[in-house]
Design an enzyme around this catalytic site. Structure first.
Site, PDB file in Angstrom:
ATOM      1  N   SER A 138      20.333 -97.335  18.260  1.00 14.40           N
ATOM      2  CA  SER A 138      21.507 -98.017  18.822  1.00 14.40           C
ATOM      3  C   SER A 138      21.618 -97.708  20.302  1.00 14.40           C
ATOM      4  O   SER A 138      21.099 -96.682  20.758  1.00 14.40           O
ATOM      5  CB  SER A 138      22.770 -97.535  18.125  1.00 14.40           C
ATOM      6  OG  SER A 138      23.913 -98.091  18.763  1.00 14.40           O
ATOM      7  N   TYR A 151      29.101 -91.819  13.926  1.00 18.94           N
ATOM      8  CA  TYR A 151      28.008 -92.793  14.082  1.00 18.94           C
ATOM      9  C   TYR A 151      27.143 -92.453  15.297  1.00 18.94           C
ATOM     10  O   TYR A 151      25.919 -92.423  15.214  1.00 18.94           O
ATOM     11  CB  TYR A 151      28.595 -94.203  14.211  1.00 18.94           C
ATOM     12  CG  TYR A 151      27.538 -95.274  14.352  1.00 18.94           C
ATOM     13  CD1 TYR A 151      26.683 -95.585  13.294  1.00 18.94           C
ATOM     14  CD2 TYR A 151      27.383 -95.984  15.547  1.00 18.94           C
ATOM     15  CE1 TYR A 151      25.698 -96.562  13.430  1.00 18.94           C
ATOM     16  CE2 TYR A 151      26.415 -96.959  15.684  1.00 18.94           C
ATOM     17  CZ  TYR A 151      25.575 -97.251  14.623  1.00 18.94           C
ATOM     18  OH  TYR A 151      24.609 -98.225  14.762  1.00 18.94           O
TER      19      TYR A 151
HETATM   20  O1  NJP Z   1      23.944-103.916   9.136  1.00 20.26           O
HETATM   21  P1  NJP Z   1      24.183-104.638   7.725  1.00 20.26           P
HETATM   22  P2  NJP Z   1      22.935-104.233  10.356  1.00 20.26           P
HETATM   23  N1  NJP Z   1      19.263 -97.267   1.525  1.00 20.26           N
HETATM   24  O2  NJP Z   1      25.322-103.898   7.123  1.00 20.26           O
HETATM   25  C1  NJP Z   1      21.017-101.521   3.798  1.00 20.26           C
HETATM   26  C2  NJP Z   1      21.847-100.732  13.511  1.00 20.26           C
HETATM   27  N2  NJP Z   1      22.744-101.264  14.536  1.00 20.26           N
HETATM   28  O3  NJP Z   1      21.929-105.220   9.983  1.00 20.26           O
HETATM   29  O4  NJP Z   1      21.705-100.990   0.534  1.00 20.26           O
HETATM   30  C3  NJP Z   1      18.691 -98.461   1.652  1.00 20.26           C
HETATM   31  O5  NJP Z   1      24.316-106.120   7.909  1.00 20.26           O
HETATM   32  C4  NJP Z   1      22.004-102.569   3.293  1.00 20.26           C
HETATM   33  O6  NJP Z   1      21.726-103.011   1.973  1.00 20.26           O
HETATM   34  P3  NJP Z   1      22.399-102.292   0.650  1.00 20.26           P
HETATM   35  C5  NJP Z   1      22.535-100.050  12.358  1.00 20.26           C
HETATM   36  O7  NJP Z   1      22.935 -98.743  12.674  1.00 20.26           O
HETATM   37  C6  NJP Z   1      23.576-102.301  14.258  1.00 20.26           C
HETATM   38  O8  NJP Z   1      23.754-104.456  11.557  1.00 20.26           O
HETATM   39  O9  NJP Z   1      22.054-103.210  -0.458  1.00 20.26           O
HETATM   40  N3  NJP Z   1      19.272 -99.500   2.279  1.00 20.26           N
HETATM   41  C7  NJP Z   1      21.723-103.719   4.246  1.00 20.26           C
HETATM   42  O10 NJP Z   1      20.586-104.453   3.817  1.00 20.26           O
HETATM   43  C8  NJP Z   1      21.443-100.097  11.302  1.00 20.26           C
HETATM   44  O11 NJP Z   1      20.594 -98.987  11.440  1.00 20.26           O
HETATM   45  C9  NJP Z   1      24.447-102.776  15.262  1.00 20.26           C
HETATM   46  O12 NJP Z   1      23.869-102.170   0.917  1.00 20.26           O
HETATM   47  C10 NJP Z   1      20.495 -99.297   2.800  1.00 20.26           C
HETATM   48  C11 NJP Z   1      21.375-103.031   5.552  1.00 20.26           C
HETATM   49  O13 NJP Z   1      21.032-101.682   5.231  1.00 20.26           O
HETATM   50  C12 NJP Z   1      20.677-101.378  11.628  1.00 20.26           C
HETATM   51  O14 NJP Z   1      21.119-101.787  12.922  1.00 20.26           O
HETATM   52  C13 NJP Z   1      24.446-102.186  16.508  1.00 20.26           C
HETATM   53  C14 NJP Z   1      21.158 -98.064   2.713  1.00 20.26           C
HETATM   54  C15 NJP Z   1      22.528-103.030   6.550  1.00 20.26           C
HETATM   55  O15 NJP Z   1      22.842-104.336   6.908  1.00 20.26           O
HETATM   56  C16 NJP Z   1      20.911-102.531  10.659  1.00 20.26           C
HETATM   57  O16 NJP Z   1      22.295-102.779  10.517  1.00 20.26           O
HETATM   58  C17 NJP Z   1      23.598-101.127  16.753  1.00 20.26           C
HETATM   59  C18 NJP Z   1      20.483 -97.013   2.037  1.00 20.26           C
HETATM   60  N4  NJP Z   1      21.041 -95.805   1.885  1.00 20.26           N
HETATM   61  C19 NJP Z   1      22.745-100.681  15.764  1.00 20.26           C
HETATM   62  N5  NJP Z   1      22.361 -98.167   3.328  1.00 20.26           N
HETATM   63  C20 NJP Z   1      25.395-103.906  15.024  1.00 20.26           C
HETATM   64  N6  NJP Z   1      25.287-104.626  13.920  1.00 20.26           N
HETATM   65  O17 NJP Z   1      26.258-104.155  15.906  1.00 20.26           O
HETATM   66  C21 NJP Z   1      22.447 -99.426   3.793  1.00 20.26           C
HETATM   67  O18 NJP Z   1      23.632-100.560  17.960  1.00 20.26           O
HETATM   68  N7  NJP Z   1      21.339-100.131   3.475  1.00 20.26           N
END
Ligand code: NJP
Length: 237
Positions: A138, A151
């Site tokens: 991030s 975070y």
């Molecule tokens: O978030 P979201 P993003 N094991 O909530 C999965 C970074 N980032 O795409 O497990 C395996 O739409 C979850 O699936 P489920 C952020 O920190 C974002 O924005 O089924 N999977 C879903 O597919 C992150 O590292 C922003 O609930 C796990 C996915 O993760 C990355 O971008 C800004 C899990 C999350 O999809 C992707 O986030 C920034 C686990 N323990 C950095 N926990 C931003 N969006 O503004 C969750 O600077 N998932």
């Protein structure tokens, strides 16, 4: 293209788009997520005619689940060339309202998950003397914000981990890099994708295309960090 990539957190948001973009490059895919939606993400690719995709329901913070990810990927494709550590969670509130359990859980996913997945692919990448590990970190790994102490702390940790690992595995031909985005329109932090107030934010394609750029760089090149912001976002340099 006979490359094989594991993408964590591929059921929605940035990870799902990374999968879409890799499929256009004909990269063979292992998609990982905790919920059953991960199977839908794979099915969506299959319905569009892309065959080389498996889905694995797994939690990146659990060592036995991570072993399953590696085992199933190796039995499907026989190798692992690319790991995209994308799975991550976030919440924003005053520090005194953060519970010890919330603190523990966010570190388990954002930091321990990156450690466990990276550690698990290393023996295979070392053996083949090639591999790319890309972590979606991030922009807050480079500056601080109020109400984001938990975070931000996880992303500083991720940055330190990836930087150290990059130096450690260079001699094995393994490249380690981070992509550090500003605000991206996804489901992150209990949001919804496509809300009108997020019109100016980065789109999932912006991040996914950077992942492809980093992963497909020629072998003599290491792109260790890409920072991307929405033009409209005011951010400290
Ligand atoms: O978030 P979201 P993003 N094991 O909530 C999965 C970074 N980032 O795409 O497990 C395996 O739409 C979850 O699936 P489920 C952020 O920190 C974002 O924005 O089924 N999977 C879903 O597919 C992150 O590292 C922003 O609930 C796990 C996915 O993760 C990355 O971008 C800004 C899990 C999350 O999809 C992707 O986030 C920034 C686990 N323990 C950095 N926990 C931003 N969006 O503004 C969750 O600077 N998932």
């Amino acid at each position: 293209n006979d490359q094989v990539a594991i993408i964590t957190g591929a059921s929605r948001g940035i990870g799902r788009e990374i999968a879409q973009q890799f499929s256009k490059e004909s990269t063979k895919l292992s998609l990982v997520g905790r919920s059953e939606d991960i199977h839908k993400a794979a099915q969506e690719l299959k319905s569009s005619g892309f065959e080389h995709v498996i889905s694995i329901q797994a939690d990146v913070s659990k060592e036995e689940d991570v072993q399953k990810i590696v085992d199933e990927t190796l039995s499907a494709y026989g190798k692992i060339d690319i790991l995209v550590n994308n799975a991550g969670v976030g919440f924003f509130k005053p520090t005194e309202e953060v519970t010890a359990d919330e603190w523990k859980k966010i570190f388990e996913v954002n930091v321990q998950g990156v450690f466990l997945c990276s550690k698990a692919v290393l023996p295979h990448m070392k053996e083949q003397k090639f591999g790319t590990i890309i972590t979606i970190s991030s922009d807050v790994a480079r500056y601080t914000i109020p109400n984001g102490s938990a975070y931000v702390a996880t992303k500083y940790a991720v940055q330190g981990f990836c930087g150290s690992l990059a130096q450690e595995v260079r001699e094995y031909g393994i490249r380690v890099g981070t992509i550090n985005p500003g605000m991206v329109d996804t489901y992150f932090a209990d949001s919804k994708q496509g809300l009108p107030e997020k019109e100016d934010w980065l789109k999932v394609e912006d991040i996914a295309k950077s992942v492809i750029y980093m992963a497909s760089a020629p072998k003599h090149m290491l792109i260790d960090e890409i920072k991307i912001h929405p033009f409209a976002q005011d951010y400290p340099i």
